[in-house]
Design an enzyme around this catalytic site. Sequence first.
Site: not given
Length: 515
Positions: A80, A155, A179
């Site tokens: 990420k 997210s 997330s």
Amino acid sequence: MSDLITATAVELSAAMAAGETTSAEITRAHLDRIAAVDGDLHAYLHVNADEALAAAADVDARRAAGRELPELAGVPIAVKDSIVTENQVTTCGSRMLEGWVPPYDATVVAKLRAAGLPILGKTNMDEFAMGSSTEFSAFGPTRNPWDRDRIPGGSGGGSAAAVAAYAAPLALGSDTGGSIRQPASVTGTIGVKPTYGSVSRYGLIAMASSLDQVGPCSRTVTDAALLHDLIAGHDPRDSTSLPDAPHAYATAARAGANGDLSGVRVGIVRELAGAGYAPDVQARFEESVALMEDAGAHVVEVACPSFEAALAAYYLIMPSEASSNLAKFDGMRFGLRVEPSEGPVTAERVMAATRGAGFGPEVKRRIVLGTYALSAGYYDAYYGSAQRVRTLVQRDLDAAFGRVDVIVSPTNPTTAFRFGEKVDDPMAMYLNDIATIPANLAGVPALSLPNGRDSDGLPTGFQLIGPARGETNLYTYAAALEARLAGAWGGTPLLTHVPMNSMNPTNPMNTEANR
């Protein structure tokens, strides 16, 4: 599709150990997959082909020399874009950090490199991890491999979509209010939020420091456990890091593969049950609970009254911490610098111009909310009250775990919604986190695994929550349920599905009997 990209991490590791393939072949196959699908999917913000292939070649050379290697050595991974990577661009999905190349690795990234996992690239995300759909990425949204007109969650939608689309066998995400787990739910993958402090946050760009936690994304429970084993452990550079000895999470997951849950006490939280969930989501949840009972589990209802205020408390605590953490992006010390187009160039005007240009609408919204909640005269009424609710959430969970071994719920109230459906309605977007937030407020571990599909063929998710430091049992229970689900379906929802062609008529999960 090549077997090299559809295989699990465990299968890839075994194939390399047997001399049937190499890390270079596996990494190249995934880079080819990224090139084929990511122009449409947009799971990645940056791809590091040369570095990934060099890391793969190094692992292959060490294996050929007879060196002892970790089980995941040579298995490629995505990271990420909120987790810093030395000499690789890290933007956190924001124009504020566009083009920034960190001079150091996050602790979890250093562990990946030391273990020999080639890093394929950095995955897309909502800006500074603020969002539930990846629609708030400054660089455009990621699409859900099951239906490209729908969101992949947020997210960390990029990491989940990459794993679901076979563009990576493993990925790292971060979870502040869901997330990792919410994207896992809507993409049919596995997502784990570890106990707060059990995985280092050093090098994770902070949104809300008391809530953020790095964790694994994968296609099977055992793959997630193997990655969790690798990244967990004390880090003296993280002041919130727990001084725990390493755990054998993969061993626990493998122990659960027999599908036996005899004697396990399963709790359903009254406040997370019933109304508010889509009918298909609720139906898949009830079917999964029935499978746990068939496996020998004893199911009871538990009460956590504070959960009714958890969402409101979270959306005061998180923006308050975010507004403080993002104050450093002022046009002078970090990231973007924008000078006013006219008039004097003062510190205040540079800061206003920079933050106006560098931050997107959701980040600005949360900064304003957090700054207000922390302002003089309102601190105790808002932030202080929210922290008291947080304490009540922790106490309610402590009491619940005195009666049960694990708490279960749907991960998400709905399956993946269409792009634009909620982007202009913050309250509707925030409600996506209603079942995931309590674990972050309490700092306890939680895991989401796919448990079926809705009438539109979209994945649903099942969440297991354990007590602090309870990941060992959590992996055992999750693997047992995964085995029971596989037995019921004749395969898992993801591994019998061909991403980017979600309505494939030959997919066994497209039959009514498997919905």
